[in-house]
Design an enzyme around this catalytic site. Structure first.
Site, PDB file in Angstrom:
ATOM      1  N   LYS A 121      -2.823 -20.012 -12.467  1.00 42.00           N
ATOM      2  CA  LYS A 121      -3.927 -20.769 -13.049  1.00 42.00           C
ATOM      3  C   LYS A 121      -5.265 -20.089 -12.776  1.00 42.00           C
ATOM      4  O   LYS A 121      -6.074 -19.888 -13.686  1.00 42.00           O
ATOM      5  CB  LYS A 121      -3.942 -22.196 -12.488  1.00 42.00           C
ATOM      6  CG  LYS A 121      -5.008 -23.092 -13.123  1.00 42.00           C
ATOM      7  CD  LYS A 121      -5.390 -24.253 -12.235  1.00 42.00           C
ATOM      8  CE  LYS A 121      -6.320 -23.820 -11.126  1.00 42.00           C
ATOM      9  NZ  LYS A 121      -6.844 -24.948 -10.317  1.00 42.00           N
ATOM     10  N   ASP A 139      -4.180 -26.576 -15.638  1.00 40.02           N
ATOM     11  CA  ASP A 139      -4.347 -27.353 -14.411  1.00 40.02           C
ATOM     12  C   ASP A 139      -3.820 -28.759 -14.656  1.00 40.02           C
ATOM     13  O   ASP A 139      -3.165 -29.019 -15.662  1.00 40.02           O
ATOM     14  CB  ASP A 139      -5.824 -27.366 -13.989  1.00 40.02           C
ATOM     15  CG  ASP A 139      -6.712 -28.158 -14.941  1.00 40.02           C
ATOM     16  OD1 ASP A 139      -6.227 -28.592 -16.018  1.00 40.02           O
ATOM     17  OD2 ASP A 139      -7.892 -28.355 -14.612  1.00 40.02           O
TER      18      ASP A 139
END
Length: 219
Positions: A121, A139
């Site tokens: 991420k 996320d």
């Protein structure tokens, strides 16, 4: 509705209603954004922004942070979640930048992921925000919103990322990441989504399902 059509409608709505979509983390260089994103793991951007000005002033370049002591870094971030791990990651990240990358934040997600404290991420955030790479960072907000709307049925972060990557045009992926984050942060919230004021409700799989069941219930 076919998923291809859903992506079309969602893209059109966001393009018309959220022309500006960008990170809410404050930064003044790729290195400082990397610090901020590492600190933001399981912590709000608002809280991170409270502490990063002092951190950026003290550590303007990777060389400065690479030579810092654990106690000093910990002291500056102790009010942020998981300060022990993050202090170690920040120092290790800076040292690797200096030793392996000539103090330059790499542009490729695969290389970014070799840095301490940088997962997929975080790597995708840096690659998309700084280098405009056609990648999407997933996320908790992006994961939740994508599944609620129907952009993905993926049960893992990787599966959702694949669906979003396939659904959004390459040039839109960096912005799409922020469309979904901001929508999840302020409208499609985890506990009490603001469905009545959501401009996407006519396309949202979950909203349509809930309202159709409600309409079908006996009076």
């Amino acid at each position: 509705m076919k998923r291809k059509d859903l992506f079309h409608h969602i893209t059109r709505w966001f393009s018309e209603n959220m022309e500006i979509a960008e990170t809410e983390l404050h930064y003044d260089s790729p290195f400082h954004l990397l610090i901020a994103v590492i600190l933001s793991a399981q912590c709000t951007d608002k809280r991170v922004n409270m502490y990063t000005p002092a951190i950026f002033l003290r550590f303007p370049a990777p060389e400065d942070l690479a030579q810092a002591s654990f106690d000093e870094v910990f002291g500056m971030i102790k009010s942020i979640s998981f300060p022990n791990n993050k202090a170690r990651h920040l120092i290790g990240m800076a040292q690797k930048l200096v030793n392996d990358f000539g103090s330059t934040v790499p542009s490729e997600p695969e290389l970014l992921e070799t840095l301490p404290g940088v997962g997929r991420k975080t790597a995708n955030v840096i690659a998309s925000v700084i280098y405009d790479k056609p990648v999407i960072a997933v996320d908790t907000h992006v994961y939740r919103v994508s599944r609620r709307i129907g952009l993905s049925d993926g049960k893992t972060v990787e599966a959702v990322e694949r669906d979003l990557t396939n659904g959004f045009a390459p040039e839109l992926r960096p912005k799409a990441h922020h469309w979904l984050i901001l929508h999840g942060r302020y409208v499609c919230t985890a506990r009490k989504p603001k469905c009545n004021s959501c401009g996407l409700k006519e396309y949202c799989r979950e909203y349509i399902s809930i309202t159709s069941h409600s309409d079908a219930s006996p009076a």
